[in-house]
Enzyme design. Structure first.
Site: not given
Ligand code: PXP
Length: 256
Positions: A14, A17, A25, A50, A52, A56, A77, A108, A158, A198-199, A220
């Protein structure tokens, strides 16, 4: 000699970021597209972004460029938002993952409540499937949500690992891994492909990567954070290596 079993576990990187840094910037750099190419060459199996509602980080133009130029699947996403669903229908990324979205959240937080939103989720699944996208639903690892995802017509779920990632007590962690494993087994036996994310980071990914039903991890924030210090290619390659190492040492997949 036995042929080694190919560990069936993909890494979706992902790159949101990378865009966060650019938007901070208002510059043209760093380029999410360039980051995607580096991730691809370092072993990423797909790229996730993603788009959004508040734009952002990732912008519509990023999605268009990635869709056109990437050599590996693009996983978009998106929330249950008419404008973005229509864009997905137009661009037809390989995969779409429906996620909940709240403007004030940092990321999320929590899965999509597919049970409560069954009609709109089913409608979005139908539209995106007809556009040729593999549709997954980002859900809490709960059996009721898995059943609702199946009923809504998704091809994949997921499983949200955010709660797991926030725990530190070993007993709590063990219980949460078992909750994720139970949801993964239920999804797999319903014929759904199972993803998680996630995380996740290099220190906590192993117990999740070992779950045999899970075939894709989307990661990500930690990869982009590692990339700041060590570069994108080593960060992706290291994560993929740890994931596949965990899978090779895991008990073999049970027949489904
Ligand atoms: N999967 C989904 C559906 C997400 O929304 C996100 C965060 O955008 C991730 C995975 C990745 O999460 P992380 O950035 O914490 O690795």
């Amino acid at each position: 000699m036995n042929t080694p079993i190919e560990p069936n576990l993909r890494l979706g990187v992902n790159i949101d970021h990378v865009a966060t840094l650019r938007q901070a910037r208002g510059t043209r750099y760093p380029s999410p597209l360039a980051a995607a190419f580096v991730a691809q060459s370092a072993g990423a199996d797909s790229i996730t972004v993603h788009l959004r509602e508040d734009r952002r980080h990732i912008q519509e133009q990023d999605v268009r460029e990635l869709r056109q130029a990437l050599g590996i699947p693009l996983n978009l996403e998106l929330a249950l938002d008419e404008t973005i669903i229509a864009l997905a229908e137009e661009l037809q990324p390989h995969a779409c993952c429906l996620v909940p979205e709240r403007r004030e959240e940092l990321t999320t937080e929590g899965g999509l409540d597919v049970q409560a939103l069954s009609e709109s989720v089913a409608e979005a699944c139908g539209r995106l499937s007809r556009a040729g996208c593999r549709v997954s639903l980002f859900i809490e690892p709960e059996e009721a949500q898995v059943d609702a995802a199946e009923a809504a017509g998704a091809q994949a779920v997921e499983l949200h690992t955010g709660r797991y990632a926030n725990l530190s007590d070993p007993a709590d962690l063990g219980r949460e891994v078992e909750r994720i494993a139970a949801a993964a087994r239920r999804a797999r036996s319903a014929g759904l492909e199972v993803h998680a994310g996630h995380g996740l980071h290099i220190e906590n990914v192993t117990p999740i990567a070992r779950l045999p039903e899970i075939v894709e991890l989307n990661i990500g924030h930690s990869i982009v954070a590692d990339a700041v210090l060590m570069g994108m290619a080593p960060a992706v390659a290291r994560m993929k290596g740890v994931m596949l190492g965990a899978r090779r040492r895991a008990p073999s997949r049970s027949a489904v």
